[in-house]
Design a protein around this motif. Structure first.
Motif, mmCIF file in Angstrom:
data_model
loop_
_atom_site.group_PDB
_atom_site.id
_atom_site.type_symbol
_atom_site.label_atom_id
_atom_site.label_comp_id
_atom_site.label_asym_id
_atom_site.label_seq_id
_atom_site.Cartn_x
_atom_site.Cartn_y
_atom_site.Cartn_z
ATOM 1 N N PHE A 1 -3.860 -0.207 -0.908
ATOM 2 C CA PHE A 1 -4.878 -0.568 -0.100
ATOM 3 C C PHE A 1 -4.680 -2.131 0.092
ATOM 4 O O PHE A 1 -4.272 -3.008 -0.860
ATOM 5 C CB PHE A 1 -6.178 -0.580 -0.983
ATOM 6 N N GLU B 1 -0.570 6.585 -6.893
ATOM 7 C CA GLU B 1 -0.210 5.544 -5.941
ATOM 8 C C GLU B 1 -0.854 5.258 -4.557
ATOM 9 O O GLU B 1 -0.242 4.961 -3.646
ATOM 10 C CB GLU B 1 1.361 5.381 -5.729
ATOM 11 N N LEU B 2 -2.131 5.399 -4.813
ATOM 12 C CA LEU B 2 -3.198 5.297 -3.553
ATOM 13 C C LEU B 2 -3.507 3.632 -3.414
ATOM 14 O O LEU B 2 -3.337 3.138 -2.447
ATOM 15 C CB LEU B 2 -4.058 6.115 -3.405
ATOM 16 N N TYR C 1 -0.239 0.074 8.324
ATOM 17 C CA TYR C 1 -1.371 1.240 8.875
ATOM 18 C C TYR C 1 -1.369 0.906 10.415
ATOM 19 O O TYR C 1 -2.245 1.806 10.969
ATOM 20 C CB TYR C 1 -2.443 1.288 8.230
ATOM 21 N N THR D 1 8.547 7.482 -6.661
ATOM 22 C CA THR D 1 7.161 7.829 -7.273
ATOM 23 C C THR D 1 7.278 8.746 -8.375
ATOM 24 O O THR D 1 8.491 9.781 -8.258
ATOM 25 C CB THR D 1 6.059 7.980 -6.231
ATOM 26 N N PHE E 1 -3.109 9.956 9.028
ATOM 27 C CA PHE E 1 -2.167 10.181 10.324
ATOM 28 C C PHE E 1 -1.850 11.467 10.474
ATOM 29 O O PHE E 1 -1.363 12.346 9.610
ATOM 30 C CB PHE E 1 -0.877 9.093 9.721
ATOM 31 N N MET F 1 4.872 2.872 -8.344
ATOM 32 C CA MET F 1 6.290 3.472 -7.892
ATOM 33 C C MET F 1 7.398 3.040 -8.834
ATOM 34 O O MET F 1 7.263 1.919 -9.678
ATOM 35 C CB MET F 1 6.457 2.404 -6.572
ATOM 36 N N ASN G 1 1.006 11.745 1.304
ATOM 37 C CA ASN G 1 2.270 11.303 1.819
ATOM 38 C C ASN G 1 2.717 12.652 2.290
ATOM 39 O O ASN G 1 2.118 13.380 3.109
ATOM 40 C CB ASN G 1 3.264 11.080 0.742
HETATM 41 C C1 LIG Z 1 2.680 4.812 -1.931
HETATM 42 S S1 LIG Z 1 2.210 5.994 -0.743
HETATM 43 C C2 LIG Z 1 1.658 7.433 -2.078
HETATM 44 C C3 LIG Z 1 2.785 8.303 -2.152
HETATM 45 C C4 LIG Z 1 2.520 9.572 -2.850
HETATM 46 N N1 LIG Z 1 1.137 9.587 -3.458
HETATM 47 C C5 LIG Z 1 3.284 9.774 -4.014
HETATM 48 O O1 LIG Z 1 3.096 9.694 -5.241
HETATM 49 O O2 LIG Z 1 4.728 10.279 -3.580
HETATM 50 C C6 LIG Z 1 0.638 5.592 -0.431
HETATM 51 C C7 LIG Z 1 -0.265 6.443 0.701
HETATM 52 O O3 LIG Z 1 -1.283 6.293 0.726
HETATM 53 C C8 LIG Z 1 -1.997 6.271 1.977
HETATM 54 N N2 LIG Z 1 -3.031 5.732 2.151
HETATM 55 C C9 LIG Z 1 -3.575 4.454 2.019
HETATM 56 N N3 LIG Z 1 -4.767 4.376 2.307
HETATM 57 C C10 LIG Z 1 -5.209 5.559 2.398
HETATM 58 C C11 LIG Z 1 -6.558 6.164 2.781
HETATM 59 N N4 LIG Z 1 -7.500 5.180 2.840
HETATM 60 N N5 LIG Z 1 -6.826 7.336 2.829
HETATM 61 C C12 LIG Z 1 -5.538 8.030 2.839
HETATM 62 N N6 LIG Z 1 -4.367 7.695 2.471
HETATM 63 C C13 LIG Z 1 -4.168 6.279 2.354
HETATM 64 C C14 LIG Z 1 -0.778 5.833 2.826
HETATM 65 O O4 LIG Z 1 -0.853 5.917 4.152
HETATM 66 C C15 LIG Z 1 0.526 6.210 1.998
HETATM 67 O O5 LIG Z 1 0.797 7.474 2.405
#
Ligand SMILES: C[S@@+](CC[C@H](N)C(=O)[O-])C[C@H]1O[C@@H](n2cnc3c(N)ncnc32)[C@H](O)[C@@H]1O
Length: 398
Positions: free
Chosen positions: A190, A185-186, A55, A77, A145, A1, A114
């Motif tokens: 975590f 940014e996944l 979450y 991002t 979600f 980010m 997202n």
């Molecule tokens: C910082 S945001 C990512 C934003 C987007 N990828 C971007 O670059 O603009 C992190 C996202 O990861 C998702 N996330 C976290 N753990 C996840 C998982 N195990 N499986 C799928 N999505 C996940 C969150 O719900 C959130 O939407």
């Protein structure tokens, strides 16, 4: 980010489509839920706290569906900068297919999608520049979600015939013959456990609650995985606090289980081991983001602020390795995108049209060292590959 000190010149194209009301009643529901949980079961390990704040199915920062990424949200991002990022990832995918002589179906699987903007930008690029490849692609978004899935379906309306949705990787029952699992940014989102050193002893941090509010309290480390991790850390001073990401092993195994052939492409901010656990990082890398402002207190604004920690790329690469993947590329986002942009620049030079100035400005934002170019890194790991020792040594994997 793109976090605090965001340069004013940062190019962002995507506007606020989902207005957020920071005064809704939801945070207090989450706060009282957390208070009740702590009084019923005792202090929460920090990873559990972070997981609830981000979450919780109804009130979590990411799950309630009103998080805005971009100028009007809490952070930027690379995706929110504009279409350039997804376009260049489209070029990377085309290059991967060509180099690996992949014919027939290619599965692209994205996590952390997202609003679905990155998927849309990648697919737009493939559709315009690589129509043959586009016709072979199936794009799967793993999104836990429903509220986010709805947004993804809406944004991907032009590509609906080739897009699937699952809530998790584990819902994909049939392994894909050739696939790329990608994320931006996944991993930083975590949950992590926190440990802190006192009297030369590592302890785990839990979140307790009393009439003054939420507070950290220490507890001895019980988890064998956390104990092993803390014992392997370099010598660090007292009062040093750092993080351990718990979900990586399961994630890497799930990735391996859905591919017969292919790679994981991970883009995120972080460091290799020696930099991550440098003595100067006394408070670790855990940060919160609210309204483009960074802070370090994850115990306030529950459900209303982002909580994130940098990625330990050495640990990530080792975890992918133990699931059967071998790292074959690791570099800064700047170098990765500059390499990918060569054919794009060539096309611009050869075309008789005016240069796409908007995309070029986005490219500068994504690659400039003081903007997003050096803050982010790109790790690619493939199944069924021999180890590349140069890449492993860059990652400090021994
Ligand atoms: C910082 S945001 C990512 C934003 C987007 N990828 C971007 O670059 O603009 C992190 C996202 O990861 C998702 N996330 C976290 N753990 C996840 C998982 N195990 N499986 C799928 N999505 C996940 C969150 O719900 C959130 O939407």
């Amino acid at each position: 980010m793109m976090r605090n000190n965001t340069p004013a010149a940062l190019e962002t194209d995507y506007k606020d489509t989902y207005p957020v009301d920071k005064n809704t009643a939801t945070p207090s529901f989450l706060v009282s839920h957390l208070e009740k949980e702590i009084s019923a079961s005792g202090p929460l390990p920090f990873d559990k706290w972070m997981s609830e704040c981000l979450y919780h199915p109804e009130w979590g920062y990411y799950s309630k569906g009103d998080t805005i990424v971009g100028r009007d949200g809490d952070f930027f991002t690379s995706v929110s900068v504009g279409k350039c990022f997804g376009m260049l990832l489209g070029y990377r995918i085309a290059d991967y297919v060509k180099t690996n002589h992949i014919e027939g179906q290619l599965d692209l699987i994205e996590l952390g999608a997202n609003t679905g903007q990155l998927a849309c930008d990648i697919l737009d690029c493939l559709h315009s520049n690589f129509p043959q490849l586009y016709s072979n692609v199936r794009y799967t978004i793993c999104e836990p979600f429903k509220i986010m899935q709805k947004k993804q379906i809406a944004i991907l309306k032009n590509h609906h015939a080739i897009v699937d949705f699952h809530s998790t990787l584990n819902c994909i029952k049939q392994a894909k013959k050739h696939g790329i699992i990608l994320s931006n940014e996944l991993i930083d989102a975590f949950p992590v456990k926190l440990i802190s050193k006192k009297d030369q002893q590592w302890n785990e941090l839990h979140v307790g609650h009393d009439k003054e509010g939420f507070h950290f309290q220490t507890a001895s480390i019980r988890s064998p995985q956390l104990l092993e991790f803390s014992e392997a850390l370099p010598p660090l001073p007292d009062d040093y606090t750092t993080e351990f990401r718990t979900g990586l092993r399961a994630f890497a195994q799930s990735c391996a289980s859905v591919l017969e052939q292919g790679m994981i492409l991970t883009i995120d901010y972080g460091h290799v081991h020696s930099d991550y656990y440098a003595e100067r990082r006394t408070s670790g890398t855990l940060r919160t983001f609210y309204n483009q402002t960074a802070d370090e207190n994850p115990l306030i604004n529950a459900g209303e602020q982002d909580i994130t920690a940098h990625v330990d790329f050495t640990q990530l690469a080792q975890t992918y390795q133990s699931a059967g993947f071998e790292p074959h590329y690791f570099d800064t986002q700047a170098r990765f995108l500059i390499l990918l942009a060569n054919p794009w620049f060539k096309n611009i030079e050869e075309s008789q049209q005016a240069p796409p100035t908007k995309l070029i400005r986005q490219f500068q934002t994504l690659t400039h060292p003081s903007m997003m170019g050096h803050q982010f890194s790109v790790l690619e790991c493939s199944l069924n590959r021999t180890p590349d020792h140069k890449v492993l040594s860059k990652l400090e994997v021994r």
